[in-house]
Design an enzyme around this catalytic site. Structure first.
Site, PDB file in Angstrom:
ATOM      1  N   PRO A   1       0.835  -1.212   0.000  1.00 52.54           N
ATOM      2  CA  PRO A   1       0.000   0.000   0.000  1.00 52.54           C
ATOM      3  C   PRO A   1       0.865   1.256   0.000  1.00 52.54           C
ATOM      4  CG  PRO A   1      -0.666  -1.527   1.736  1.00 52.54           C
ATOM      5  CD  PRO A   1       0.625  -2.017   1.205  1.00 52.54           C
TER       6      PRO A   1
ATOM      7  N   PHE B   1       1.100  16.254   2.596  1.00 48.48           N
ATOM      8  CA  PHE B   1       1.251  15.134   1.661  1.00 48.48           C
ATOM      9  C   PHE B   1       0.799  13.790   2.219  1.00 48.48           C
ATOM     10  CE2 PHE B   1       4.677  18.253   1.024  1.00 48.48           C
ATOM     11  CZ  PHE B   1       4.244  18.783  -0.184  1.00 48.48           C
TER      12      PHE B   1
ATOM     13  N   VAL C   1      -5.136  -3.197   3.428  1.00 46.24           N
ATOM     14  CA  VAL C   1      -5.234  -1.790   3.025  1.00 46.24           C
ATOM     15  C   VAL C   1      -6.422  -1.153   3.728  1.00 46.24           C
ATOM     16  CG1 VAL C   1      -5.306  -0.216   1.072  1.00 46.24           C
ATOM     17  CG2 VAL C   1      -4.552  -2.553   0.734  1.00 46.24           C
TER      18      VAL C   1
ATOM     19  N   TYR D   1      12.013  15.332  19.785  1.00 51.84           N
ATOM     20  CA  TYR D   1      12.461  15.274  18.400  1.00 51.84           C
ATOM     21  C   TYR D   1      13.919  15.655  18.331  1.00 51.84           C
ATOM     22  CZ  TYR D   1       9.596  14.900  14.192  1.00 51.84           C
ATOM     23  OH  TYR D   1       8.924  14.446  13.098  1.00 51.84           O
TER      24      TYR D   1
END
EC number: 2.5.1.26
Lengths: 568, 641
Positions: free
Chosen positions: A144, A217, A283, A488
């Site tokens: 996928p 995105f 999926v 992070y």
């Protein structure tokens, strides 16, 4: 979209003829602006030099791509379904990678490894059902593909895979099927990307509030498959809090719950087999998600702390009082300087005068050491009254930890940087600088230790591995929880003088991950495991845990049709 | 005397060390004490005042947790326990003040210039230390041979603009303790036992110092001052505490700096001997200090302070620690280290002491002491040992030591006679012969009783033994090999409380010993067998004799334990009893009705007062001396079981 870098083709950083950094295009707030401080920052931080360029291969050389291994019987039946597909080299290469450093670095050098042999574009849930049935019937490998923003090597084709690999691109399944205003839910196809979902919901006056940094995105299905986390999770929750219902197509058939009750006591939640399965079980085709009315009012903010320790203590207190704003992030000193270097050219003398005054106030009047201070950026959301009240509460707490309010502008710029930072890596790669970010989650009492130790480990490893220039090794606390925080790390270095920079990079990242685990950090907070972090899974979840996951995989997909080999 | 190669090597060694007193002699003491002192501390570490430190300790989550726990257990109020903790901390804490460092600098300057010809420091080591201090918290771990050790490191660091350390010390006495406190000493009780609160305060105090890294921490891994001048088996308590912040990830790394301090002549040499013989040591009091002022008139030669290469705990522990054990328990809760971690700490502590040994400088006097102790006793007391015999043997030994890779302090060819002059309290050099000093007090009227005579001699011999011990670590491995080749490993085990062996390294130690013996031509090692060479007998016999006394002394202990009728006894009782047995044996002059093994070994001993024919008399004194070292006691008890 770029084929060998981040984001839109029209948006990128470059040095213009005058040697000034500039961000092209029109899409972002920074677009079309000159960034005067960036060059000096790059030169002084990395020892980079505009004379030493490492440009990328401009176009894809199709002859470097292996011809596809096609399963003719599968192809024949696929054709009869009318679902669009392609075995064009460019289409295949585009879906062969995520955005790990080694993946992009190889593409820039024009090196192409194993890529999918075929790309299919199902248009709806039923198309996916047909494809999966055919794949099982003809024993082809399905992978996928959603937004392609993975940073865990999840999209890399396993080199040992001998079957035909079909990339199942969900991008055409991008509709909102319905909005339920009574229950405040929306039923959405899983291929929709974050920004489209928000835009479409906004048109009806709603939002999901799920904003991962990659939301331009990344896709809904990808979020579910990797257990994504959004910037504003403090108000809206992470993906597991947002999801009400999931439909997934597996080799054994479709899995979904029979109702949309807000909570159930029906044994272990089967959604949790799906969330984080990273494409190994099936999926995700459709998801019912919670939605919220759009916030009436948004306000950015920022706080300067004399040092990182005080900043962390403040965030901890905010978490203790459970009054975190929609987003609160704490950058360390290096990142503060980096953010500073990305300030666009100011148009008026007045603004620059004000900036100077602010700097004077903080460093001279308040005695903050510019080499130690750090900044928290804040985002408040809600109705106006409450936002202002909330804001005051947070600033009051900050003041107890020596924090000074540093204006909306700094806060807003901090969040904007989130979206352009990935573009910046491409600029670095033009000038011998490679780098990446990685994340973890960690209990509160270890936050400072993990930040210090991982940063120090990176510096030491770089030195040991022969990196000629001091690396950038910096971190920020990006999420707060009751019992801990998400941290992070950004890590980049100038690789001039190294024969195999990517290998060095990987060794250092590996060491940094070991350091994270040794300091009580998790293997991942939201990036997922993919193939990059597989080796630590057993020690992370124990052998029994591995066995549990394996037995699910063995039942759902005994022939390993979903053969991307992530996770296990 | 010296080959060209040796001279070159020797020059190199000279260059390595700088005499720090040389400059001090040219400048004024006051100017020195008032110099600008602006050290660069551990990166980013804020300076921490004494009161802030103590406050941080008392308010720490860990201590609060323990206080609550103790209050629950004992039924007393939290406030009360907190007060106790506060009192303990007050008794413990240092009070480092720059003013007092200056005062100390001023005083030590005066004292050192008088006592020592030179104080040599390896500048390279000092530079590495300076660098290391800026990178991570630093732990200074010197060996401990003399009270002079106590402030010498602080003195040197002050001189070179490096943050002065806080020093872990044994419990102190009023005034001088207060002075040392202000120079950075903090105090630890000798016997803490199971005092939970005390342990907790100590742990938090030490770890707060390590975590903040505002000053290096100095402690003696051997635990005590070695009274025999031989390294002691390391104590693990402090080592554990100091390393835990690293194991828990509270600091990125900890730098361990082994320091080797070597003396030509130890200030309290006779005091040490008396202590070993069970004469109670003087309290560290003001009067003691004044009495010591007679000491100030004497020449003590040179001192060498060798700062070892900084060792990264992170690097050393790599692969030896399982971190996840620390991940599931909150930081502030007490946690017993796993066996794995304890092994690692134990290994590390031994490694440190070995490094100290390797870094120390062997003095010519140590070599001479080795030889004198192998000379027939009557020769030393009556005929005298010919000077040229001694020098020839010493030069031979010098070569052996160099072959064994030791560092030697051998400035020039005159050193042998000057060193004998320096040690006039032990030997005197008359008409080209060397004699042991027998009676320091010729004015005495009554003849000594036999017991007093033994004691008197024992002091002198023990001083020799101590100086011999300084070189022992060089010989101990090849020595064991030479002594009992096939029982190498067995002996390492027996001796693990006596000498420093890094645990789990028996095979490497064996190989090292073999290669050293091969290097000096004593044995030939082929693939199948080890052949002792004719030419090697001299070396082998020397090494053998070196270790024999240790075996003898162990045997005496066993004999005592075998003969003992009641099987329960206390430590206090044990040592004097062994001592008495030894004296009795010597005086009786016969052991005829004993078992053959023991007779064989003790027969010569018994003859010491009369016709000594073998140089085994030192074994006796060694036994007399086995006084206060509980490690030896433990061993005996262990073996008896």
């Amino acid at each position: 979209m770029k084929w060998n870098g981040w984001g839109y083709s029209d948006s990128k950083f470059l040095y213009n003829k005058k040697g000034q950094a500039e961000f092209t295009g029109k899409r972002y707030r920074l677009s079309g602006m000159i960034i005067p401080g960036l060059r000096e920052w790059m030169e002084s931080t990395f020892g980079a030099n505009l004379q030493h360029k490492t440009p990328a291969a401009p176009i894809l050389n199709s002859s470097a791509v292996q011809p596809p291994t096609l399963n003719e019987a599968f192809l024949k039946e696929l054709k009869s379904t009318g679902i669009p597909f392609s075995h064009d080299a460019e289409d295949r290469v585009f879906r062969s990678h995520g955005h790990c450093l080694h993946e992009i670095f190889a593409l820039r050098e024009g090196k192409i490894g194993r890529v999918p042999d075929l790309v299919v574009w199902p248009n709806c849930h039923n198309d996916v059902v047909k494809i999966v049935e055919l794949a099982c019937k003809h024993n082809v490998c399905l992978m996928p593909y959603g937004g392609g923003t993975s940073v865990s090597s999840a999209l890399e084709c396993p080199p040992e895979e001998t079957r035909s690999i079909v990339s199942l691109d969900t991008s055409q399944m991008n509709r909102i099927l319905w909005i339920d205003e009574k229950n405040l839910t929306a039923h959405v196809e899983a291929g929709i990307v974050g920004q489209d979902l928000e835009r479409l919901l906004n048109e009806s006056g709603y939002c999901t509030g799920h904003e991962p940094d990659s939301m331009e995105f990344s896709s809904l299905g990808g979020w579910v498959a990797t257990r994504a986390s959004g910037m504003k999770k403090n108000i809206y929750g992470n993906i597991e809090d947002l999801v009400v219902h999931i439909k997934m197509v597996t080799p054994q058939g479709v899995i979904e719950k029979s109702c949309q009750g807000p909570r159930m006591s029906t044994g272990p939640d089967v959604h949790h087999f799906i969330m984080g399965s990273e494409g190994t079980l099936g999926v995700v085709t459709e998801v019912t998600m919670k939605i919220r009315p759009m916030p009436e009012y948004q306000k950015y903010g920022s706080v300067v702390f004399p040092n990182f320790e005080m900043g962390v203590a403040c965030l901890r207190e905010v978490a203790r009082q459970r009054c975190a704003p929609a987003s609160i992030r704490l950058m360390d000193n290096e990142q503060f300087k980096f953010g500073h270097a990305l300030k666009p050219q100011v148009s008026s003398i007045f603004t620059s005068f004000l900036d100077g005054l602010k700097k004077f106030y903080i460093t001279k009047f308040k005695g903050f050491d510019p080499n130690r201070l750090c900044v928290a950026t804040l985002l408040f959301e809600g109705d106006r009254e409450k936002v202002l009240q909330h804001e005051k509460q947070v600033y009051d707490i900050a003041a107890k930890f020596g924090g000074l309010a540093a204006g909306e502008d700094n806060g807003q710029r901090g969040y904007m940087l989130t979206f352009v930072i990935a573009y910046l890596r491409d600029l670095g790669m033009d000038y011998y600088v490679i780098g990446e970010s990685f994340e973890t989650s960690v209990p509160w009492d270890r936050v400072l230790d993990i930040c210090r130790n991982v940063k120090a480990r990176i510096v030491r490893e770089c030195k040991d591995k022969g990196v000629q220039f001091p690396p950038l090794s910096t971190c920020r606390v990006t999420q707060t929880y009751d019992a801990g925080a998400c941290v992070y790390f950004y890590f980049a270095f100038n690789y001039r003088g190294l024969s195999d920079p990517v290998h060095v990079y990987e060794q250092v990242e590996h060491a940094a991950r070991e350091e994270i685990l040794a300091n009580g950090g998790s293997l991942s907070h939201h990036h997922g495991v993919g193939k990059l972090r597989k080796e630590w899974m057993r020690e992370t979840i124990s052998s029994v845990g591995m066995g549990m996951l394996k037995s699910v995989k063995d039942y759902v997909d005994p022939n390993n049709i979903f053969g991307n080999r992530n996770l296990l | 005397y010296l080959t060209a190669y040796e001279q070159k090597e020797h020059l190199k060694d000279e260059e390595e060390f700088t005499d720090i007193l040389e400059e001090r002699r040219r400048t004024t003491d006051l100017g020195y004490a008032l110099r600008t002192f602006n050290p660069q501390p551990y990166k980013g570490a804020p300076t921490l005042s004494t009161s802030d430190l103590n406050k941080a300790v008392l308010e720490s989550q860990y201590l609060c947790y323990i206080i609550k726990e103790i209050a629950m257990e004992t039924g007393s109020s939290v406030e009360k326990v907190k007060e106790d903790a506060s009192r303990i901390l007050k008794e413990m804490s240092h009070n480092l003040q720059l003013g007092f460092i200056r005062l100390m600098g001023y005083t030590l300057n005066k004292v050192f210039k008088r006592l020592y010809r030179s104080i040599y420091v390896n500048m390279e080591g000092l530079n590495m230390l300076q660098q290391a201090i800026q990178e991570s918290p630093v732990i200074l771990i010197p060996n401990h041979r003399s009270y002079v050790d106590f402030l010498i490191i602080s003195y040197i660091l002050f001189t070179y603009d490096i943050p002065v350390p806080v020093i872990a010390a044994g419990i102190h006495v009023a005034i001088i303790g207060g002075l040392l406190r202000r120079s950075g000493a903090f105090y630890i009780r000798r016997a803490i036992g199971s005092d939970k609160l005390y342990w907790a305060v100590l742990l938090e105090y030490v770890q707060t110092i390590v975590r903040t890294g505002y000053a290096p921490l100095e402690f003696y891994v051997e635990g005590f001052r070695s009274r025999t001048l031989k390294s002691l088996v390391p104590k693990l308590g402090m080592m554990d505490m100091v390393l835990e912040p690293y194991f828990k990830g509270e600091v990125f790394d900890i730098t361990l700096v082994p320091i080797s301090i070597s003396y030509d002549r130890v200030l309290e040499e006779s005091l040490l001997a008396l202590e070993l013989l069970g004469v109670p040591r003087p309290k560290e009091s003001i009067t003691g200090l004044f009495k010591a002022s007679g000491v100030l008139q004497e020449d003590y030669g040179c001192m060498h302070v060798n700062f070892g290469r900084p060792l990264s705990a992170r690097q050393l522990c790599e692969g030896k620690i399982n971190w996840s054990e620390y991940n599931l328990i909150p930081r502030n809760l007490p946690q017993r280290p796993t066996a794995e971690t304890q092994d690692c700490v134990n290994w590390l502590a031994h490694l440190i002491v070995r490094t100290q040994e390797e870094g120390s400088l062997i003095s010519p006097w140590s070599l001479m002491a080795c030889l004198l102790l192998q000379t027939p006793f009557t020769t030393l007391t009556e005929e005298g040992l010919q000077w040229h015999q001694l020098t020839e043997k010493t030069l031979w030994l010098r070569k052996l030591v160099l072959d064994f890779g030791a560092r030697l302090n051998w400035p020039d060819s005159e050193v042998m006679s000057s060193t004998v002059a320096l040690h006039h309290s032990i030997v005197h050099h008359k008409e080209d012969r060397i004699y042991l000093v027998q009676d320091e007090d010729p004015a005495r009227q009554d003849p000594l009783s036999p017991e007093e005579g033994v004691m008197r001699m024992a002091v002198v011999v023990l001083m020799l033994v101590s100086y011999r011990n300084q070189a022992l670590h060089v010989f101990v491995r090849p020595g064991i090999l030479a002594t009992l080749f096939s029982f190498f490993c067995f002996l390492q085990d027996v001796f693990s409380n006596e000498f420093i062996f890094i645990p789990g390294r028996a095979v490497q130690d064996f190989e090292e010993a073999c290669s050293l013996l091969q290097k000096c031509g004593a044995v030939h090692i082929s693939q199948q067998e080890v052949i002792v060479l004719e030419t090697g007998l001299e070396v082998l016999s020397f090494l053998q004799k070196l270790l024999q006394p240790f075996l003898d002394s162990y045997q005496l202990m066993f004999r005592y334990l075998c003969e003992k009728e009641d099987h329960v006894f206390t430590e206090e009782q044990f040592l004097p009893d062994v001592r008495n047995l030894a004296t009795k044996l010597i005086l009786s002059g016969t052991t005829e009705d004993q078992e053959p093994v023991i007779v064989e070994n003790w027969f010569p001993l018994a003859q010491i007062l009369g016709i000594v024919s073998q140089p085994a008399y030192q074994s006796l004194f060694l036994i007399l001396a086995l006084s206060l070292q509980s490690a030896d006691f433990n061993l005996c008890v262990k073996l008896e079981k």
